[in-house]
Write an enzyme that holds these catalytic residues in place. Structure first.
Site, PDB file in Angstrom:
ATOM      1  N   HIS A 462       0.812  -1.224   0.000  1.00  0.00           N
ATOM      2  CA  HIS A 462       0.000   0.000   0.000  1.00  0.00           C
ATOM      3  C   HIS A 462       0.845   1.274   0.000  1.00  0.00           C
ATOM      4  O   HIS A 462       0.296   2.371  -0.102  1.00  0.00           O
ATOM      5  CB  HIS A 462      -0.946   0.010   1.210  1.00  0.00           C
ATOM      6  CG  HIS A 462      -2.274   0.654   0.921  1.00  0.00           C
ATOM      7  ND1 HIS A 462      -2.462   1.552  -0.088  1.00  0.00           N
ATOM      8  CD2 HIS A 462      -3.483   0.512   1.526  1.00  0.00           C
ATOM      9  CE1 HIS A 462      -3.717   1.967  -0.093  1.00  0.00           C
ATOM     10  NE2 HIS A 462      -4.361   1.331   0.867  1.00  0.00           N
ATOM     11  N   ASP A 466      -2.369   1.631  -4.532  1.00  0.00           N
ATOM     12  CA  ASP A 466      -3.609   1.952  -3.840  1.00  0.00           C
ATOM     13  C   ASP A 466      -4.699   0.961  -4.225  1.00  0.00           C
ATOM     14  O   ASP A 466      -4.541   0.144  -5.135  1.00  0.00           O
ATOM     15  CB  ASP A 466      -4.044   3.373  -4.183  1.00  0.00           C
ATOM     16  CG  ASP A 466      -3.091   4.415  -3.605  1.00  0.00           C
ATOM     17  OD1 ASP A 466      -2.533   4.165  -2.524  1.00  0.00           O
ATOM     18  OD2 ASP A 466      -2.893   5.465  -4.247  1.00  0.00           O
TER      19      ASP A 466
END
Length: 490
Positions: A462, A466
């Site tokens: 992450h 995304d």
């Protein structure tokens, strides 16, 4: 009788040394040509060293747990070939290629110093292997060496052995700046430091640990054991490291438990998994795919394909082809991270997690999978899987992966949350294909039918991937599997 010098063979472009794990033959034993003489380990794979000649093993020139340079003589074998009077014994020995000199491992220069770009497209694979793994377990062995414990940083076995021999404690070692990937301390970093310390009596590294208000002074070697200057080109004789008294094996006090010591590969895997979770914030997205047409197509072509090609076509090459197509659509999933830089890879090298008979895991790599047809991918998958299970992989077979696939469905699991194979940023788990009732949308209305369904699970980093990118990517993989052409020829 002629004497043949057995050399440690070259095991890949990035491998200059190996550790002797076990001698399969002892002095006096007869060796057949191509029979394994010893087992060796690099930071990538374990493999065997065969003898190119038949004869009797006369002498072992290195010991177990010793680190040996590629091209070094490791054994003397007495062959049945008569030695000529007008030829010196050395002439009967093939001239070894010059052993490559150790080169300081430097952090890859991904961008010029004056280039402010944050995303850099990489023309060639990184010189630093991807991990394993699972994939290139990346020189992160945690086995204790001669009773010395290192906790704050990761060190290769060779670095730990050198530190032990030279009396470098963990506090001192942690303060030496490293030039390897992610600041890793390389062998040459340590040797250069020891040269300075041997010349000046002490050498305080120009390094301050982050978030520390006080820097401890390095621990000098005991006066009774002065440190000698070490030349970077000199191989370190690990066998001469100080011996410690063998520790008794741990036992269960109650007798109701069995205590099993991890083997070397399991320690590497455990270390790499912890490192990955520590490095990347993991997020996992799931998609369910209807692969009925794909299953029917494979059932139709598998027998003719095997008869024609001499290879079985499994689902794995099909999954890999779909992943390659999706990576072309979303190239930012095919990246790695170096500090604040995103390294965008030109090549699509697919790592495939492979279970071994020992219960361990290794991740061989299909290089430039985007340039292969489905037949080519199938042959590459079968070849790497077979060699992995037979301990025949070479170090280059497990390096430079850019994306990993793991088939949890082969164990009957419908889904999983895999751990990212550093330094990659995503890994796809494919679940078992199950027959389930599903709603089918048709122009005449919805209906319920028995369909072949499966789950795809994508874990991603992450920091740079995304939810929009990760979710779109795994959905695109499912799309390519669902829209399979039932009439496709291969």
């Amino acid at each position: 009788m002629a004497k043949y010098q057995l050399l440690l063979p070259k095991m890949g472009e990035s491998v200059a040394e190996a550790t002797i794990i076990k001698w399969n033959k002892k002095p006096g034993d007869y060796i057949e040509a191509d029979e394994a003489v010893m087992e060796i380990a690099t930071d990538k794979v374990d493999s065997e060293v065969p003898s190119p000649v038949s004869g009797k093993l006369v002498e072992q020139l290195c010991k177990e747990d010793e680190v040996v340079q590629v091209g070094s003589v490791i054994a003397i074998i007495e062959t049945d070939v008569a030695e000529s009077n007008d030829v010196s014994p050395a002439a009967t020995v093939p001239a070894p290629e010059a052993a490559p000199q150790p080169v300081a491992e430097k952090a890859p220069q991904f961008v010029a110093q004056a280039t402010p770009q944050a995303i850099v497209e990489e023309q060639t694979p990184e010189p630093v292997a991807a991990i394993p793994g699972i994939d290139q377990i990346e020189q992160r062995e945690t086995a204790p060496v001669s009773g010395v414990k290192y906790e704050n940083r990761f060190y290769s076995p060779l670095v730990k052995n050198i530190a032990t021999q030279e009396g470098v404690g963990s506090a001192e070692l942690d303060q030496i700046p490293g030039t390897g990937a992610e600041g890793r301390l390389t062998k040459d970093d340590l040797l250069n430091y020891l040269q300075k310390r041997g010349t000046n009596g002490s050498a305080t590294p120009n390094f301050t640990a982050p978030q520390q208000t006080e820097v401890k002074q390095p621990i000098s070697a005991p006066p009774s054991q002065p440190t000698k200057p070490v030349q970077p080109q000199t191989a370190i004789p690990v066998a001469e490291a100080p011996k410690t008294a063998p520790q008794p094996a741990a036992t269960s006090v109650s007798g109701s438990h069995e205590i099993i010591e991890m083997d070397r590969m399991r320690r590497l895997i455990a270390d790499h998994m912890v490192y990955s979770k520590h490095t990347s914030p993991h997020v996992t997205s799931f998609v369910e795919a209807d692969v009925t047409e794909l299953v029917n197509w494979r059932e139709k072509v598998k027998n003719s394909f095997e008869k024609r090609e001499g290879e079985k076509i499994t689902f794995t090459p099909i999954f890999i082809e779909a992943v390659v197509k999706a990576i072309k659509d979303f190239p930012m999933i095919n990246v790695s991270v170096n500090g604040t830089q995103i390294i965008k890879k030109k090549d699509i090298n697919i790592s495939m997690a492979t279970a071994l008979p020992s219960g361990n895991l290794i991740v061989p790599v299909i290089k430039k999978a985007d340039e292969l047809s489905l037949i080519g991918i199938t042959k590459a998958v079968n070849d790497l899987a077979n060699r992995a299970r037979n301990n025949k992989l070479q170090p280059d077979d497990v390096k430079d992966g850019t994306f990993t696939i793991t088939n949890v469905g082969s164990f009957g699991n419908v889904m999983g949350t895999p751990i990212i194979n550093q330094p990659q940023v995503a890994i796809l788990a494919v679940g078992a294909i199950k027959k389930k009732p599903a709603v089918i949308e048709t122009p005449k209305g919805d209906s319920i039918a028995i369909r072949h369904m499966m789950f795809l699970s994508l874990s991603y980093d992450h920091r740079v991937v995304d939810g929009a990118l990760g979710g779109s990517f795994v959905s695109r993989v499912a799309h390519y599997l669902e829209k399979w052409d039932i009439n496709r020829t291969i």
